[in-house]
Structures are given as structure tokens and as C-alpha cells.
Design an enzyme around this catalytic site. Structure first.
Site, PDB file in Angstrom:
ATOM      1  N   SER A 223     -41.175 -59.765 -19.563  1.00  0.00           N
ATOM      2  CA  SER A 223     -41.642 -61.124 -19.810  1.00  0.00           C
ATOM      3  C   SER A 223     -42.790 -61.475 -18.874  1.00  0.00           C
ATOM      4  CB  SER A 223     -40.472 -62.086 -19.689  1.00  0.00           C
ATOM      5  OG  SER A 223     -40.772 -63.241 -20.401  1.00  0.00           O
ATOM      6  N   HIS A 365     -34.161 -62.156 -25.766  1.00  0.00           N
ATOM      7  CA  HIS A 365     -35.200 -61.929 -24.758  1.00  0.00           C
ATOM      8  C   HIS A 365     -34.545 -61.425 -23.468  1.00  0.00           C
ATOM      9  CE1 HIS A 365     -38.984 -62.884 -22.749  1.00  0.00           C
ATOM     10  NE2 HIS A 365     -38.323 -63.560 -21.822  1.00  0.00           N
TER      11      HIS A 365
END
Ligand code: GTR
Length: 384
Positions: A223, A365
Site C-alpha cells: 500500500s 487490502h
């Protein structure tokens, strides 16, 4: 009174409104004078540095090329940890400049049985420091040191807060104190630049660390950390490979494609990540002189692995795959060519190829044991 929640900065998740990005992507292989780049020497001597500078000036900020010094202090050197499987070293990497200093704490495990220096994964840890503690009190998929050691690789990490706290009010309190000119300029680096700079200083240490094969260090980030891992690989060609996991907007995903997180959203939530100039592109991705396929191309010919997760549309899996696909022309100036299929693979069907690899994992995620298992196969392919 009925309140209807309407986000001020709405995102698009409708593929039919994602736009015709292919018509608007800046060309990789045409330089600023309109000259077509035909081979790797033209790429390396002219176009590559132009693109690097466009990213410095407009997105991530410049990176200091000089500083007073860097020192390495081994604080803990313990063979036979992990039930005998690993050798642990904890080292402080201290950077000095402008009368100030900043310390990056590095945790490194290498296989105890290794007869020579080993290729090593270096994670830029943007999540809980517990993920990367030397004590291994918390064993998480985010940094599965046991799994990586068992595969014969070294695994290292540092925490982003040592380089630049991930906070808009305090990000200057890490190594940016050493570089007041960066903070003063509209094209100076901020937090993500500082994280990438720190990764390079860890690589300086690895050049002196006998257990690590410093010519085969794989920089990894998830990320926001994956935005930094790509930028580190672009800036510092000593990194042999790059893993960018669910890095999304201003990471591996195309910005000009209208899907998921936007430049305005990211700059508003995280004004301390990118340089001041980048704010000019809020609501105006069309004006950006770069897009993220060009960042991936800056890694060429070094291998890049990008990932997504099916429930993480915010990071635009399709836009990430298309950035990889559109980076290919630069990789293809080199001997080992990339031939990714035109459309993304199905979930959980990794394309592990050299030099460009990709998967879209089922789920949220995150950075998981599954993801690392693929990165090990990727590294095996390149290094073994
Ligand atoms: C989000 C941000 C993303 C990504 C993510 C993360 O809030 O919008 O770009 O960086 O954080 O780092 O997990």
C-alpha cells in the site's frame, strides 16, 4: 431532518466511466524533443532521466544525492534463533547531515545454514511495528520471516516512522530534519520520499553486511509502503527487484484512469506523502506529465511484482494491471521480454514471469502469507 451522506470527493467504481486512458497516457518512448527512443542506450542516456525528473518535480519530490555520512551499529547479533533456523542481526543505520542525525532501526534474519551471502527481501513496514519485531512475538502474514527463511532467503525490515512519521503534523520529525532544503522547496521530498531514501540507506548497510547478498536485494512494500518501494527502485538502481503490493493510487495504478482513489483524495487525506507540486493535479489528472506505468518502467530491466486484492477496488486492480502492461515497451528494449496478456488474470491465478509479475488475490487490502509465497516463487525464478 434526514442527512444523506455524500462524500465531498466521490470515487468512481463503474468500469464504463473509467475513461479511455490509453489515449491520454504520456508516451514512454518519445522524449521531450519528440524523438522516438529505439533502444536501451537511448532509454538509459536520455529518456529515463527525463521521466525520473518529472516524477521528482511533480510527484514524489527530489531525493538528496549527498549527505554528510551514514554509520552502521550492530546492536544485537544472535545466531541460532527461530529454533536454530536463523541468524538475527539488529542494526542502527544512522544518517548525519546539517548537524543533525536520524536513525533507522533494521531487523534482519538470514538462514543459519547459509554458506554464503543470501538474496534478501527488505520490507518497508508501514503497519504495526509488531509485525517486524526481532522477538517474533506476533507472527503475521505481513512479514512472515519463518516462511522466507525456510525458502532460503534473508528477510529484513525497518519501520517508516524512523524515516518519517506517517502523520501530516509530524512527518518532518524523522530524517527530513536533516534536509531543510527538501522541506522548503515545492518539489522537495516528503514522507514517501523519506521512506524510499531510508530504504537506500539500509542498502548502504547491506553493502557492508556479510550475510546479505547486496546485489540481490528485493525491496517490498504494501500500500503506501508499496508506493515507496516502487519509488525506491526507481531512484536506486542497486535494488535488484521490486514488490509493490496493493499500492494503488500513486503506486502501481494508473492515475489517469478514473477508478477508485483519486489524486485529490490522496492529497487531501495524506498531504504529507507527496511533494507540494503534486497538489496542482487535484481534480486534474489529465494535466499530469506522467502516469504510473512510467514509474514501473523506471525499474527496468529489473523485475517488478505488482499485486492487488479482489475486495480492494480502491486500489484499482485493473488500473494496476494496465500500468504493468503499459510499462512493457521499456522492459522489451532489453533481452528478456515481457508478454503479459492484454487483460488481467483471474483472481488467485498469478502470472509469475520475468521481468513483470502480477496477481489479484481473493480478499481484502493486505499483505499475506499467500502473497509472500508468490514473491518467493518470483525470486526463485530470477535468482535460482
Ligand atoms: C489508504 C490510502 C491508500 C493506501 C492505504 C494504505 O487510506 O488511501 O492510498 O495507501 O491507505 O496505505 O493502506
Amino acid at each position: 431532518i434526514l442527512f444523506v451522506f455524500q462524500p465531498a470527493l466521490a470515487q468512481n467504481y463503474d468500469e464504463s466511466k473509467a475513461g479511455t486512458y490509453t489515449y491520454t497516457l504520456p508516451p514512454l518512448l518519445v522524449d521531450s524533443n519528440g524523438k522516438t527512443i529505439k533502444n536501451k542506450s537511448q532509454w538509459e542516456t536520455s529518456r529515463r532521466s527525463e521521466i525520473l525528473q518529472l516524477f521528482e518535480d511533480n510527484v514524489y519530490g527530489t531525493m538528496p544525492k549527498t549527505f554528510d555520512s551514514v554509520s552502521f551499529k550492530v546492536l544485537n547479533d544472535q545466531p541460532g534463533v527461530m529454533q536454530g533456523a536463523a541468524h538475527l542481526k539488529e542494526t542502527d543505520v544512522t544518517i548525519y547531515n546539517n548537524g543533525q542525525q536520524a536513525t533507522i532501526h533494521v531487523v534482519l534474519f538470514t538462514p543459519q545454514q547459509a554458506k554464503k551471502a543470501v538474496p534478501t527481501f527488505l520490507l518497508i513496514n508501514n503497519r504495526s511495528p509488531k509485525n517486524t519485531l526481532a522477538s517474533r512475538d506476533t507472527i503475521m502474514g505481513f512479514w512472515p520471516a519463518e516462511q522466507v527463511i525456510a525458502a532460503g532467503y534473508g528477510i529484513a525490515a525497518f519501520h517508516v516512522s524512523d524515516a518519517a512519521p506517517d502523520d501530516k503534523n509530524t512527518y518532518q520529525n524523522g530524517l527530513l530534519r536533516l534536509f531543510p532544503n527538501e522541506l522548503a522547496r515545492d518539489n522537495g521530498m516528503k514522507a514517501i520520499g523519506a521512506w524510499a531514501f531510508a530504504a537506500s540507506r539500509v542498502l548502504d548497510y547491506f553493502e557492508k553486511e556479510e550475510t546479505v547478498d547486496h546485489k540481490n536485494v528485493i525491496v517490498v512494500g504494501h500500500s503506501r509502503g508499496g508506493k515507496a518501494s516502487l519509488w525506491a527502485a526507481a531512484q536506486d538502481q542497486r535494488f535488484a527487484m521490486c514488490v509493490t503490493n496493493c499500492s494503488g493510487n500513486t503506486g502501481a495504478a494508473l492515475s489517469k484512469r478514473n477508478f477508485g482513489e483519486t489524486v485529490e483524495v490522496i492529497n487531501t487525506a495524506f498531504p504529507h506523502w507527496f511533494n507540494t507540486n503534486y497538489k496542482k493535479y487535484n481534480g486534474n489528472e489529465a494535466a499530469l506529465p506522467v502516469d504510473q506505468h512510467m514509474l514501473i518502467a523506471l525499474a527496468a530491466p529489473r523485475p517488478v511484482y505488482a499485486t492487488n486484492a479482489t475486495e480492494d477496488l480502491w486500489a484499482d486492480p485493473t488500473g494496476t494491471y494496465l500500468a504493468m502492461k503499459n510499462a512493457e515497451p521499456v522492459f522489451n528494449l532489453y533481452n528478456r521480454q515481457s508478454h503479459l496478456p492484454a487483460t488481467p488474470p483471474k483472481p488467485d491465478s498469478p502470472i509469475i514471469a520475468w521481468p513483470l509479475s502480477y496477481h489479484n488475490r481473493t480478499g481484502i487490502h493486505d499483505l499475506t502469507f499467500y502473497d509472500w509465497a508468490q514473491f518467493i516463487i518470483f525470486a526463485d525464478k530470477y535468482l535460482k
